[in-house]
Motif scaffolding. Structure first.
Motif, mmCIF file in Angstrom:
data_model
loop_
_atom_site.group_PDB
_atom_site.id
_atom_site.type_symbol
_atom_site.label_atom_id
_atom_site.label_comp_id
_atom_site.label_asym_id
_atom_site.label_seq_id
_atom_site.Cartn_x
_atom_site.Cartn_y
_atom_site.Cartn_z
ATOM 1 N N THR A 15 2.336 47.407 11.538
ATOM 2 C CA THR A 15 2.354 46.201 12.346
ATOM 3 C C THR A 15 1.077 45.417 12.097
ATOM 4 O OG1 THR A 15 3.661 47.345 14.021
ATOM 5 C CG2 THR A 15 2.574 45.298 14.679
ATOM 6 N N SER A 17 -0.437 41.797 13.301
ATOM 7 C CA SER A 17 -0.204 40.726 14.281
ATOM 8 C C SER A 17 1.166 40.953 14.907
ATOM 9 C CB SER A 17 -0.320 39.345 13.642
ATOM 10 O OG SER A 17 -1.623 39.150 13.151
ATOM 11 N N ASP A 18 2.057 40.013 14.785
ATOM 12 C CA ASP A 18 3.396 40.160 15.351
ATOM 13 C C ASP A 18 4.435 40.535 14.300
ATOM 14 O OD1 ASP A 18 2.474 39.503 17.843
ATOM 15 O OD2 ASP A 18 2.849 37.349 17.589
ATOM 16 N N TYR A 19 3.987 40.874 13.117
ATOM 17 C CA TYR A 19 4.909 41.149 12.018
ATOM 18 C C TYR A 19 4.952 42.634 11.701
ATOM 19 C CZ TYR A 19 4.469 36.140 11.303
ATOM 20 O OH TYR A 19 4.467 34.787 11.475
#
Length: 124
Positions: A15, A17-19
Motif C-alpha cells: 500500500t 498512499s491510497d493505492y
C-alpha cells in the motif's frame, strides 16, 4: 473486502498512499550472454513479430527462447558447414595445395550455412 484473483493465486500488494500496488519481481536468471543468432532473433521479433515478442517478454520466456535459438543455430551451423565441406571435397589436402581456393570455398559454404539458418530459425 473481496480478494482479487491475484491474491487468490498467491500474489501480494503493497500500500502506497491510497493505492495498492502488486509486488512483482522477475525470476532470477543465470548469467548468459545471448550470442549473434539470439540477437538476430531478438531484432526480428521486435521489428516483425511484435505480438510474439511481447508475449514472450511478459511471460518471462524471452531469454529462454533466445538462448534456445542461439544454441540451436550454433549447432546447426557447425553441422551444415561440416556436411557441405565433405560434400564439396574441401579438405586439408586442398588447403595445402591451394589456400586461396580453399578459403573461397569455405567462405562460400559459411555464407550458405548462415543463409539456411536465417531462413529456418531466425525468420521463422
Amino acid at each position: 473486502m473481496n480478494t482479487s484473483l491475484f491474491e487468490r493465486n498467491g500474489g501480494t500488494y503493497s500500500t502506497v498512499s491510497d493505492y495498492r500496488i502488486p509486488n512483482l519481481a522477475l525470476q532470477d536468471e543465470s548469467e548468459y550472454s545471448i550470442g549473434l543468432w539470439g540477437q538476430r532473433r531478438l531484432d526480428y521479433l521486435k521489428n516483425h513479430r511484435r505480438v510474439l515478442y511481447v508475449n514472450l517478454l511478459t511471460s518471462g520466456k524471452l531469454t529462454e527462447h533466445l538462448r534456445e535459438v542461439d544454441k540451436t543455430a550454433f549447432e546447426q551451423r557447425e553441422r551444415i558447414v561440416k556436411q557441405m565441406m565433405e560434400a564439396q571435397g574441401v579438405t586439408e589436402q586442398l588447403k595445402g595445395e591451394s589456400q586461396l581456393l580453399w578459403v573461397g570455398k569455405v567462405n562460400n559454404i559459411c555464407a550458405c550455412a548462415d543463409e539456411i539458418i536465417r531462413n529456418e530459425l531466425i525468420y521463422d
